[in-house]
Design a protein around this motif. Structure first.
Motif: not given
Lengths: 787, 286
Positions: B195-201, B229-234
């Motif tokens: 799981v990669i949680d983009w809200d909570s990094y 790269d959380w900001g760019n979702r990479r």
């Protein structure tokens, strides 16, 4: 009466085939049990019930080998609701049973020889009480060293030092050694390939667990309702142990939920009868799945060593082989299974010289015996892998190599037998090999290796194609007279066929209807398996034999009855019986309008005819494994296409094309059902089915862990061709079809995985780790990457 | 040989019964329970059946959290709307048994059985879900690896019932891969949930069938969280990154040899699946 005699007793013009009004031979007539089975109303043996019935339970050994110091049944006997607790001392007659050797005790006495061996049996008013009572029996054991490695007695690889066997008494521990020496043994091939192979322990894994109901009778006998493969051979073994005359032990066939060989041996039959006679009440036993896995025999695990010799042009000149089958603790049918494995070790090929040794050995592993393919399956994995290897060494097309050496009618087999009848080896090879290839990959993740787990990477899948051909003997071999008996009776307008041929699901009853319809042109036909006193033995539902043997008996009995009816009608009409024929349940006189309905002939009571049908005699193999041991053979070939995820070692068999030598198609749907089912059993052995035995203990005796293919594992099966070359001597020319599909499907699938991965894969079932950790699996193949 | 069964219709009633009769055995969907009964491994005298408690089969979305009643079946997890809310859990539920088993078996039962091969456990762990356990007078909530303490062992007390599971509803990538030696209806040999949680990094990586319980690949999670790269979702996809991640995941495994597979293969399989999970998570955004 032999097949030939049956033919001469028939009145030639007796039936006008063109004018039959009911569909018969070659038609897909509805199975009489079809609706009940699909609607869940068919009574299987586990559904039986009787007033004041008790429940039986068997106590089994937890040790592979141990001395029994003492057995104390006091606690169990004193439990409320317990009506009988029986051990060795309670057996009134013969204490041993067995199909070929009476070596298996009804209850273990001084020693237990495998995990799961029965020691005692309990009958109680409730299954839970029976279970607790069985647990309350106190058995004290003194464990003995267990012999678990069959190669301690006979190593497969001839170069392995045989001193490993020193601890064992080989006389005692070899159920049978077959030695085939044929042709010029000094000959050496210009090209030689050698290999060692292994086959794991497959289980028949039928759905309906062992179960039955024994009811004590007022005449001192017993009625046993049982699922089995051969009522009369069960009856004889049971009666001997009960010390009763056979006619007081009446066996009735109960609904059988699959068999595949596992119901040839006695499992709970004797225990049931002993409990019923001892308690004076009906007793029922239903094995749970674990007991079923421990209670019946399995397919023999095999270790095999091979060396093939060929000329540079691919002509086979000699095959050397050693096949070791682990028979487990008791003989069961090991002597016959090893004879098959040895006889068929060189494959359906012209092999002028052969040195083949087959050993079935005794260990403290679970007993092994009959399973669909009966020794031919293990051998086929060996010789077909060798043929691929030889083709590769010769740089020759593997199909061409097989065709070049394919057996034909008139060839001499490695047993010295000159092959008669239809031997369409080249035909099945050509037809299966030339079947069209399926489209590449479907866009369905569930249909990829790993299936529902969705772990495969579609960009990494590799496709492989594999091919194999195999064969097996039909009917019993080596001098065994496995005759069948049938009665045919006219009562009113209804024809009753009575034959003890066991319906295990294969469709014999349907076939008996078809045969009777063919003779009497009526659909007023009733089939009865009778009980063991009503009709004689039909032989076992085994060895792909019932269509031929009991089909032959039913046909002969029907023909006899028809001849008698025609003769009676001819007397009444004062004409020659040759002027009469049967149409739509009536006897009709050619060229006149005179008709006699069947019921007019039976006004004075039923008219019955009886036939005992035998096949041509066969002979024991001599000391060099030579002799006319087999009646007939059937052949099949498979082309398998697999998709493999080499990184995870996961396989999906996507497509199988097959061609089979069937003699004549009697019922297309049933025949194709046998081919599909047998092929799937082969796919199972190739890819997942194995009872894992460690220290004599089966580690996976459940359907949670003994894996058989699901719908998601099932390939599309394409019937490339059914070769119809009528077999002389067989009713309608039809060959048995049940076993050949389970034979060559195994090496065909493994060959395909080998092609996709480059892994050597010398063992079945192929496990993921066998692919992943094989040194060669990174080798790219012609089919390479998909997509 | 009397066996009693109690079938309460409300949770409150069930908890009261359990408080009064802590020896009662709890029957959910029965797909594990009945196998144990049939093999004689479990001889219940007194059973509390949850089948009539409708509230245990409810779910609720509140803010950024999904509450799943413990009686929710695998079949319900596989279908919308739950499959859209937690696709990784749906994927895991789809690998459980046959349709019949999925119709009967429940997520609460999967937790209570606590098999090392429990199919939903690695993804629940990766999702950072919490098990809610109730007794008559208390409610407590635990992470999956706090709840499960060993093979078929949990902290559940005799008077307690698993009532629900709380799953964070974040914008996340969810992958679940199961390896078994049959294409359906198979006990897993190895599973990987990512799981990669983009809200909570946050990165969650749970493994199944490679340890005494669901295993948390902590080092792999930390390493990947630092690389994304959380900001760019990479998601890092270069060969060295894939290899490092899969090696870290494999290192978290503590597999054994048994009749289903070997430790060596299991470790290898989680490594392969970890790499594929990462690739898939990345492809989902292409």
């Amino acid at each position: 009466m032999t097949a030939t005699e049956v033919m001469t007793t028939t009145i030639e013009t007796g039936t006008n085939r063109q004018e039959l009004t009911t569909p018969t031979i070659g038609a897909n007539i509805l199975r009489p049990d079809a609706v009940d089975k699909t609607e869940g109303r068919f009574a299987f043996s586990s559904d039986l019930w009787a007033e004041s019935m008790l429940w039986g339970k068997i106590l089994r050994s937890p040790h592979p080998h141990a001395r029994i110091v003492s057995i104390d049944t006091t606690k169990a006997l004193n439990m409320p609701g317990v009506k009988a607790v029986l051990t060795w001392d309670d057996i009134p007659g013969n204490h041993f049973f067995g199909l070929e050797k009476k070596d298996q005790p009804v209850f273990a006495h001084d020693v237990v020889r495998y995990v799961g061996e029965p020691i005692a049996a309990v009958a109680a008013t409730h299954p839970e009480i029976a279970r607790q009572a069985a647990e309350a029996i106190e058995v004290s054991y003194d464990p003995l060293p267990a012999f678990l490695d069959p190669e301690e007695i006979a190593p497969a690889d001839p170069t392995v030092d045989s001193t490993r066997r020193s601890r064992r008494d080989s006389e005692q521990d070899i159920f049978r050694h077959i030695s085939i020496r044929h042709g010029n043994l000094d000959v050496q091939g210009e090209v030689q390939v050698e290999g060692s192979y292994e086959v794991g322990m497959q289980d028949q894994a039928f759905m309906g667990p062992e179960s039955g109901l024994a009811i004590p009778a007022s005449d001192g006998g017993v009625d046993l309702y049982i699922s089995t493969q051969w009522l009369h051979v069960d009856r004889d073994q049971i009666a001997a142990c009960l010390a009763l005359p056979p006619e007081l032990v009446r066996l009735h066939l109960a609904g059988v939920g699959g068999a595949f060989g596992a119901r040839e041996d006695i499992t709970l039959q004797i225990h049931l009868c002993l409990l019923a006679l001892s308690s004076g009440q009906p007793v029922k036993i239903v094995f749970n799945r674990q007991e079923s896995f421990l209670g019946h025999v399995h397919r023999h695990p095999a270790r095999m060593w091979y060396r093939h010799h060929a000329l540079k042009d691919g002509t086979l000149v000699k095959v050397e082989a050693r096949i070791i089958l682990d028979g487990g603790a008791y003989a069961s049918s090991s002597p016959a299974v090893i004879a098959n494995a040895a006889c068929f070790a060189a494959g359906p090929y012209r092999v002028p010289s052969a040195a083949i040794d087959g050993f079935a050995v005794r260990t403290n592993n679970p007993p092994c015996g009959a399973m669909r393919g009966f020794g031919a399956v293990q051998a086929c994995f060996g010789y077909e892998t060798q043929m691929d290897k030889l083709a590769s060494a010769l740089d020759m097309d593997p199909i061409e190599l097989r065709l070049k050496n394919a057996l034909r009618t008139g060839d001499t087999f490695v047993t010295g037998q000159v092959l008669q009848g239809s031997i369409p080896v080249a035909e099945v090879i050509k037809e299966a090999a030339s079947a069209p290839l399926p489209p590449h990959l479907l866009d369905n993740p569930l249909a990829m290796p790993g299936g529902a787990g969705r772990c495969s990477d579609t960009t990494k899948l590799r496709r492989g194609i594999g091919f194999a051909v195999g064969f097996k003997n039909l009917l019993y071999s080596e001098g065994f007279d496995d005759y069948s008996t049938a009665k045919c009776r006219l009562d009113g307008d209804t024809i009753t066929v009575i034959c003890a041929a066991v319906e295990v699901g294969q469709g014999f009853i349907t076939l008996a209807h078809q045969i009777a319809r063919d003779v009497f042109d009526t659909d007023k036909i009733v089939f009865s398996a009778g009980d063991t006193n009503e009709v004689g033995s039909a032989g076992s539902t085994s060895a792909s034999r019932q269509t031929w043997m009991s089909g032959g008996a039913v046909q002969a009995a029907c023909n006899r009855l028809r001849d008698r009816l025609l003769t009676m009608a001819a007397e009444e009409l004062e004409v020659s019986p040759h002027q009469l024929y049967i149409k739509n349940g009536r006897i009709v006189s050619s060229g006149t309008s005179v008709e006699i309905p069947f019921e007019a002939l039976s006004v004075n009571g039923p008219i019955e005819e009886f036939v005992e049908y035998h096949h041509e005699p066969t002979y024991l193999l001599d000391d060099n494994g030579q002799g006319d041991a087999h009646v007939s053979f059937a052949f099949a070939a498979h082309k398998a296409i697999v998709d493999v995820d080499p990184e995870l070692g996961l396989v999906r068999v996507t497509h199988i094309s097959t061609a089979q030598d069937v003699g004549k198609v009697l019922n297309p749907i049933q025949l194709i059902g046998q081919i599909e089912g047998g092929t799937m059993q082969g796919v199972g052995l190739a890819t997942m089915e194995e009872l894992i035995v460690e220290n004599g203990v089966v580690k996976n005796p459940s359907f949670t862990d003994y894996l058989i293919p699901t719908a998601l594992d099932a390939p599309d099966i394409y019937i490339a061709s059914l070769i119809e070359q009528p077999e002389p001597g067989a009713p309608f020319g039809a060959k048995g079809v049940g076993e050949p599909p389970a034979i060559s499907s195994v090496p065909a699938v493994v060959s395909a995985i080998r092609q996709a991965t480059g892994a050597p894969l010398t063992r079945v079932p192929v496990r993921p780790q066998d692919i992943v950790f094989s040194a060669d699996n990174k080798r790219p193949t012609a089919d390479g990457v998909l997509k | 040989m009397v066996m009693s069964i109690n079938r309460p219709t409300s949770l409150e009633e069930a908890l009261q019964i359990l408080a009064d009769n802590p020896e009662m055995e709890i029957l959910g969907g029965g797909t594990d329970f009945m196998v144990e009964v049939n093999y004689g491994h479990r001889r219940p005298v007194s059973i509390l059946s949850l089948s009539r408690i409708a509230e245990l089969r409810d779910f609720e979305v509140s803010g950024s959290e999904l509450y799943l009643g413990s009686g929710i079946t695998f079949s319900k997890l596989v279908a919308p709307p739950l499959a859209e809310l937690v696709p990784g859990l749906a994927q895991a539920a789809r690998t459980v048994g046959s349709p019949q088993i999925r119709n009967a078996g429940t997520i609460g039962g999967n937790l209570a059985t606590a098999s090392p091969a429990g199919d939903t456990l690695p993804i629940l762990l990766a999702l950072d879900a919490r098990v809610e356990i109730s007794s008559l007078n208390s409610v407590r909530s635990l992470r999956i690896n706090e709840f499960i303490t060993g093979p078929k062992q949990t902290v559940l007390q005799p008077q307690e019932l698993i009532t629900g599971i709380r799953v964070p509803l974040h914008d996340s990538s969810q992958e679940f891969l199961k390896v078994g030696t049959r294409n359906a209806m198979v006990i897993s040999v190895a599973t990987v949930a990512l799981v990669i949680d983009w809200d909570s990094y946050r990165v969650g990586c749970g493994l199944g069938s490679v340890g005494p319980g669901p295993m948390e690949a902590l080092e792999a999670e930390r390493w990947l969280a630092a690389k994304i790269d959380w900001g760019n979702r990479r998601i890092p996809l270069e060969e060295s990154a894939l290899r490092s991640f899969s090696e870290l995941v494999a290192r978290a495994a503590r597999p054994i040899d048994d009749h289903r597979s070997t430790a060596e293969y299991r470790r290898h399989a989680v490594a392969v699946c970890a790499r594929r999970a990462l690739e898939r998570a990345s492809h989902a955004y292409e």
